[in-house]
Structures are given as C-alpha cells and as structure tokens.
Design a protein around this motif. Sequence first.
Motif: not given
Length: 258
Positions: A71, A46-47, A14-15
Amino acid sequence: MIPANVIKPLRNVVTLAIDDRDSRRPPLSRSDVPQPVDPIEFCVIKRSSISIYTLKDRLLFVKDIPFSGATLARRTGRHLCVADQENYNMIDLEAASLFPLLPLSQVPDSGPIKPSITVISESEFLIVSWTGASTLGVFITGDGDPVRGTLEWSSLPISISFDYPYAMTLLPNETVEIHSIETQALVQVVKINSIAHSPTNPGLSALIACANGFFVPSTQRSEKLRPTSVRLIRPKTQVKSKERAETETLDKEDLLQI
C-alpha cells in the motif's frame, strides 16, 4: 524531457518509490558547465510484484521481486521499506530478500491503519505503529535494527515530514508537533488555523518539506507571509462561463471573416 511515446504504459501500479538519494541531488545552476546526469532509480509497486527501473535517456527494466498487497513504499539506496495491510517490511533490492519489521497496529481488530514511512538518511527510516492508546514512531535501519529512541503521539499522524534534525507531524487536531530526532524531545507545537471543514474542504491532509526551502525577495515584512488556499478545481459554473465566452469570441471572428 523524455517523450511519452518512449515509455510504454505500466499497468497495475499501486505506487512509486524513487530512490530518496536522487530527490536530494543539488539543483543545477544555469551557469554550471553541463555534466553527465546519473540515471534515476525507482521502484514501481504493483499488485503482485515490485519492479525496479532506471531512467535516463530511456526507461530500462532491471528486475521483478514478488510481493503482494503493498500500500505504501519508500526507498533509499538498496533498501525499500514497504507496508502492506498489516505490517511494515524491509526489502534488500540487490539480494531480493525480505523480512517483516513491525505491525501497523499492535491492537487486534483495530481496523484499517494508515501506514507512514519517512526516509531519515541513506540507511534509516521512521515508521509508526498504533498501540491502542498512542502512536509510536520507531527509527529503523535498512538491516532492520532499531536506532535512536522512539517518538510518541497521542493519535495517528495524518502526515510526517522530515527536515534534519526535525520530524514534523500533522495530527488530526490540526496541530503540528516538531520533534528533534537526535534527542526525541518535543521542541514545538504549532496550531494550524485552517478554513472550516466542508464537502469541498475536508481539512488538512499533508505536510511536505521542500528540499531547497523557499525564497523571500526581501528580509522585510517576512512575518506577513501567510498560507493561502488555492482552488485546484474550478467550479463548473466558471468553466461553463469561460467556454461560453470563448464560443462567442469565435462566432464574432467568423462574422468578421465573412
């Protein structure tokens, strides 16, 4: 430079959150005697988990911490401040412990709110929360304790940048408000004269501080410096024209060889 084939692909990312202390290391001069370089520590969000890695000659996996829905994340030292869809959370990476800090919005059903996390020091973050009428900026330590006072903006910030002792905030009305974090006072408002919005230019989107400033070759006429828009993606017509020109050049070379 580490070859790409040394690092295996990381999936469901994700980042990333690099330890802010590493980004503040002073640059090495060419005249300096070579010194051993400390590894860089960072988190891969991660997710469904947060993976901790160190990078030097190769990438080393340290451990995984379960966490879903992240997020945005910022790290300094052992503390990772991470936002999910509703709240800001603080994670102690060494103890693998987590506790919630503050909601992104204090108004029920306010819709999606863009989170903002800024590292202030080795143990301090600035996070923002929408109240329905304004946005509050709260300074929080890695232990979850509020410090200093609060900052306030009339709308949700687009971007926040920090260069001690000033927090600079880009707002939707295309102004930059500059606050002192020591007094929380608004010390300056800068109006940005941007190019008219269009499908290819949606407007200002970020405010970034350079750790080492920028250099001007002369002290004269420095007041003439102006921001300049640079097109990152060339229009397709230019790309096709260049490809056509390169093809014609190759054809001519082939004819000469024949």
